[in-house]
Motif scaffolding. Sequence first.
Motif, PDB file in Angstrom:
ATOM      1  N   ARG A   1     -14.034  10.256   0.823  1.00  0.00           N
ATOM      2  CA  ARG A   1     -13.385   9.069   0.288  1.00  0.00           C
ATOM      3  C   ARG A   1     -14.288   8.432  -0.761  1.00  0.00           C
TER       4      ARG A   1
ATOM      5  N   LEU B   1       0.829  -1.207   0.000  1.00  0.00           N
ATOM      6  CA  LEU B   1       0.000   0.000   0.000  1.00  0.00           C
ATOM      7  C   LEU B   1       0.863   1.256   0.000  1.00  0.00           C
TER       8      LEU B   1
ATOM      9  N   SER C   1      -6.400   9.357  -1.135  1.00  0.00           N
ATOM     10  CA  SER C   1      -6.481   8.796  -2.488  1.00  0.00           C
ATOM     11  C   SER C   1      -6.968   7.359  -2.501  1.00  0.00           C
ATOM     12  N   HIS C   2      -6.986   6.683  -1.356  1.00  0.00           N
ATOM     13  CA  HIS C   2      -7.379   5.276  -1.325  1.00  0.00           C
ATOM     14  C   HIS C   2      -8.889   5.137  -1.469  1.00  0.00           C
TER      15      HIS C   2
ATOM     16  N   ARG D   1      -8.660  -0.436  -1.043  1.00  0.00           N
ATOM     17  CA  ARG D   1      -8.350  -1.350   0.056  1.00  0.00           C
ATOM     18  C   ARG D   1      -9.642  -1.746   0.751  1.00  0.00           C
TER      19      ARG D   1
ATOM     20  N   ARG E   1       1.642   6.761  -6.797  1.00  0.00           N
ATOM     21  CA  ARG E   1       0.410   7.402  -7.269  1.00  0.00           C
ATOM     22  C   ARG E   1      -0.409   6.489  -8.169  1.00  0.00           C
ATOM     23  N   TRP E   2      -0.516   5.233  -7.756  1.00  0.00           N
ATOM     24  CA  TRP E   2      -1.378   4.285  -8.443  1.00  0.00           C
ATOM     25  C   TRP E   2      -2.832   4.499  -8.029  1.00  0.00           C
ATOM     26  N   TRP E   3      -3.742   3.907  -8.811  1.00  0.00           N
ATOM     27  CA  TRP E   3      -5.129   3.766  -8.366  1.00  0.00           C
ATOM     28  C   TRP E   3      -5.114   2.638  -7.351  1.00  0.00           C
ATOM     29  N   VAL E   4      -5.465   2.949  -6.113  1.00  0.00           N
ATOM     30  CA  VAL E   4      -5.389   1.982  -5.017  1.00  0.00           C
ATOM     31  C   VAL E   4      -6.727   1.904  -4.306  1.00  0.00           C
TER      32      VAL E   4
ATOM     33  N   THR F   1       0.971   3.758  -3.169  1.00  0.00           N
ATOM     34  CA  THR F   1       0.485   5.109  -2.915  1.00  0.00           C
ATOM     35  C   THR F   1       1.548   6.130  -3.265  1.00  0.00           C
TER      36      THR F   1
ATOM     37  N   TRP G   1      -6.575   6.725   6.664  1.00  0.00           N
ATOM     38  CA  TRP G   1      -6.172   6.274   5.331  1.00  0.00           C
ATOM     39  C   TRP G   1      -5.762   7.478   4.489  1.00  0.00           C
ATOM     40  N   PRO G   2      -4.816   7.297   3.559  1.00  0.00           N
ATOM     41  CA  PRO G   2      -4.574   8.353   2.576  1.00  0.00           C
ATOM     42  C   PRO G   2      -5.854   8.665   1.803  1.00  0.00           C
TER      43      PRO G   2
END
Length: 641
Positions: free
Chosen positions: A499, A422, A462-463, A434, A429-432, A426, A459-460
């Motif tokens: 989110r 993770l 972007s997740h 969880r 800068r992938w599409w992640v 992250t 969580w970040p």
Amino acid sequence: MSRPLDVICLGRAAVDLYGQQFGGRLEDMQSFAKYLGGSSANLAAGLARLGARSSMLTRVGDEQMGRFVREALAAEGVDVGHVVTDPSRLTGLVLLGISNQDSFPHIFFRERCADLGLETTDFGADYIASSRALAITGTHLSTEQCYQVVCRAIEFARAAQTRVILDIDYRPVLWGLTAHGSGEERFVASETVSRRIQSVLGDCDILVGTEEEMRIAGGGGDLLDALHTIRNKSSAVLVVKRGPIGCVVLEDEIPGSLDNLITAPGMKVEVLNVVGAGDAFLSGFLHAWLQGENWEGCARYGNASGALVVSRHGCTPAMPTRLELEKYLARAGKAPQPGADPEIDLLHRASTGRNARDNLCVLAFDHRSQFEEMAVGAEPAAPRIAAFKALICDAVSKVAADQEPDMNLGVIVDERYGGSVLARMTADRWWVARPAEAPGSRPVQFEPRSSMGLPLLQWPASHVVKCLITYHPDDELELRLEQEDRVRQLHEDCVALQRELLLEVIATTAGRPCDQHTVANILRRFYDCGVYPDWWKLEPQCAESWQEISSVIEHYDPLCNGVLLLGLDAPEKQLRDSFAVAAAFPICKGFAVGRSIFGDAARPWFDGQLEDEAAIALIAGNYQRMIRFWRQSRAGMREIA
């Protein structure tokens, strides 16, 4: 005028740190939300959200906050070609709180900040001439260096017939007239400030300000006297913002009274936060002006944009999009709480916070119980599972290095065994995504706790929050209602914390018969429960089912990111066939497949019969093949179309 840009915004670009505890002192804030801020950056972003071609002229520091400002502006669609990195200054920061409806304390950290370091060499005449308008703020008249920059920009604008808009934006603390802790103070009389503002009034086409700001521009004292002073120095159109009353636009002579001259009345809303309302007003006003609206129309758009922003937390993130603003105007008077209105709030979230991607090819390896079964042995399971997930990550990176630009790659991975993955994905800068659900739970339970609000905050941002639920419309009533309630709570947490939610629904393993309408009915049910996932993850369907699913999503949430196909450990041939059916429907954006890709490498690796490099190569080959199947399916549909 036909020019590449609509508005160049010269001035403040900073980071806003908003206290997340409402109704308390700034001293008592425990946590802060980080947003793009600064009046000029707010305006640039607000205009971009409304469809204008805006550009930012400023400086940021050579540090993480400076990069955040640049990236946030670019993400809004703002041209950042003239956002200059200053290696000797720090990006400005502002701490803000919401104590009550009348008190919004804020502290400006702007000692030698980067945007005040602008120099006349940071831009040229051609850049200013490339825009229909130049928007400047009074704050950038407060230092001699920035004053010279503004004067040079105005000089270029006048030569190029670029319109000049001055937002007075008077903050006494930024002129050194109050203590640092008095950031919310809006008026202190100052001859120095008045003279500096008046020195540029003759070159302005539009002057915008509150009653207090017009008074400082006119030399203090009575509002009408100040307006007369301004008119003697400038032929600019004067836009006087009068808060909830509305605004007044003055083209010619100053009347004896403003009371009967409201150009557009204000809109009744329940106020949460007034900070940023002026920037929102100007973005709406200029958007309409750029479209050729009359002054009444410009004022109406400005008032509506300001009303939407005061009902929300933050400045830039609260700015409306054109779709949202048009909907609010159509419902004027019927949405006194636009920040809490379900329809308008959904439009805002869907048109600003979502990150839709086509051809999204996701390798899902958030499996936990399955890996735990394979890792049974003499050695501890957790390190071995984590090591294998790191190999899967290596395989994804290997595939990505040779991937075509029209294909978007991503991963779904858990924190329990994939924490290092993770962090790595992250950072790159992938599409992640969880998982939030506890494996195998039915009714669905969440991990690590039943309420996900606090864990999600950690969580970040972007997740993507992924939740798998085994659900059927004919489940026993108690089970169905409990699952719906838990998913609704998770959705509310995701909305509150900004989110994205990916809701994975599996109906075929619920022990009840399914037909071509089952999944569409499931989607209807969740939408009717108020759950609007940003993504759906669904089992393969027949063409008739995909058509009905598409219609349901179009009806309830036309701005939905779309659907990803799940694999359920199906053979490649079966998945390839399902891709061929799904690819014909635009709502299907790609796949999220796991065991069908890594399964034949996992078992022998855990049994010690497959080396690391061989496992990576096998997983990478399977993943590449799955991507090729999807690409071929999509290409085939385009050829048919």
